[in-house]
Enzyme design. Structure first.
Site, PDB file in Angstrom:
ATOM      1  N   GLU A 197       5.605  30.120  42.846  1.00  0.00           N
ATOM      2  CA  GLU A 197       5.086  30.661  44.088  1.00  0.00           C
ATOM      3  C   GLU A 197       4.662  32.102  43.835  1.00  0.00           C
ATOM      4  O   GLU A 197       5.487  32.950  43.519  1.00  0.00           O
ATOM      5  CB  GLU A 197       6.173  30.636  45.164  1.00  0.00           C
ATOM      6  N   HIS A 226      11.003  25.869  43.200  1.00  0.00           N
ATOM      7  CA  HIS A 226       9.998  26.814  42.733  1.00  0.00           C
ATOM      8  C   HIS A 226      10.638  28.136  42.339  1.00  0.00           C
ATOM      9  O   HIS A 226      11.787  28.397  42.660  1.00  0.00           O
ATOM     10  CB  HIS A 226       8.919  27.057  43.804  1.00  0.00           C
ATOM     11  N   ASN A 230       1.564  40.468  48.815  1.00  0.00           N
ATOM     12  CA  ASN A 230       1.673  41.275  50.027  1.00  0.00           C
ATOM     13  C   ASN A 230       0.378  42.054  50.192  1.00  0.00           C
ATOM     14  O   ASN A 230      -0.041  42.779  49.290  1.00  0.00           O
ATOM     15  CB  ASN A 230       2.886  42.205  49.941  1.00  0.00           C
ATOM     16  N   GLU A 268       7.421  32.249  28.630  1.00  0.00           N
ATOM     17  CA  GLU A 268       7.754  31.618  27.354  1.00  0.00           C
ATOM     18  C   GLU A 268       6.944  30.330  27.229  1.00  0.00           C
ATOM     19  O   GLU A 268       6.888  29.531  28.163  1.00  0.00           O
ATOM     20  CB  GLU A 268       9.246  31.294  27.310  1.00  0.00           C
ATOM     21  N   ARG A 278       6.295  38.186  42.736  1.00  0.00           N
ATOM     22  CA  ARG A 278       5.378  39.008  43.520  1.00  0.00           C
ATOM     23  C   ARG A 278       4.275  39.508  42.608  1.00  0.00           C
ATOM     24  O   ARG A 278       4.548  39.897  41.470  1.00  0.00           O
ATOM     25  CB  ARG A 278       6.127  40.188  44.141  1.00  0.00           C
ATOM     26  N   HIS A 309      12.274  35.135  32.748  1.00  0.00           N
ATOM     27  CA  HIS A 309      10.982  34.588  32.343  1.00  0.00           C
ATOM     28  C   HIS A 309      10.774  33.198  32.922  1.00  0.00           C
ATOM     29  O   HIS A 309      11.705  32.534  33.334  1.00  0.00           O
ATOM     30  CB  HIS A 309      10.857  34.557  30.809  1.00  0.00           C
TER      31      HIS A 309
END
Length: 154
Positions: free
Chosen positions: A65, A5, A69, A131, A9, A88
């Site tokens: 993922e 993965h 936070n 992309e 964030r 990217h």
């Protein structure tokens, strides 16, 4: 070695899920909320990648993922900058024109239009460059994409 993965964030989880799920068509395969650490991990995958891993959605398929936070005790959420430093994400799509039109209809700016019928770039609400690559051969040039200029950076 195999790819599992990529983590990005996000500041606004709802905006990120809207972009990645409603816009790009990814689906949530699992979510983990960590009360003690005050963060959530949301794993997303494209339907065509589901053959790569076990049916229970655990590690094995290519995933994004999203790490969210939670706000601090003052209700502040950390702002992330430098999305371009990340590079990217890249997704192969069945019709790059249709995906760009769909995203544009959602208010997403097409930074690098698919003028060549092969490649486009957009950004997530958190500035992550995405992309979009045409599956198979290039599509014939078509408007409005063929004459549309680049906007911003990707």
């Amino acid at each position: 070695m195999r790819f599992l993965h990529t983590m990005v964030r996000v500041k606004d989880l709802d905006a990120a899920l809207y972009f990645f799920c409603d816009g790009l068509g990814l689906r949530q395969v699992r979510r983990m909320d960590h009360e003690k650490g005050r963060f959530s991990l949301i794993f997303l995958s494209a339907d065509e990648d589901s053959h790569m891993g076990p049916a229970d959605g655990l590690r094995g398929q290519a995933e994004v993922e999203l790490t969210y936070n939670w706000p601090d005790e003052n209700g502040e959420v950390e702002t992330y900058t430098g999305g371009r430093n990340f590079g990217h994400l890249a997704y192969e799509v069945d019709d790059v024109y249709a995906v760009c039109a769909h995203l544009q209809g959602m208010g997403v700016l097409i930074n690098r239009p698919p003028r060549d019928g092969v490649m486009a770039f957009v950004r997530s609400p958190d500035g992550i460059s995405v992309e979009l690559l045409q599956k198979g051969d290039a599509l014939p040039p078509a408007e409005p994409w063929h004459s549309m200029p680049n906007t911003g950076s990707w």
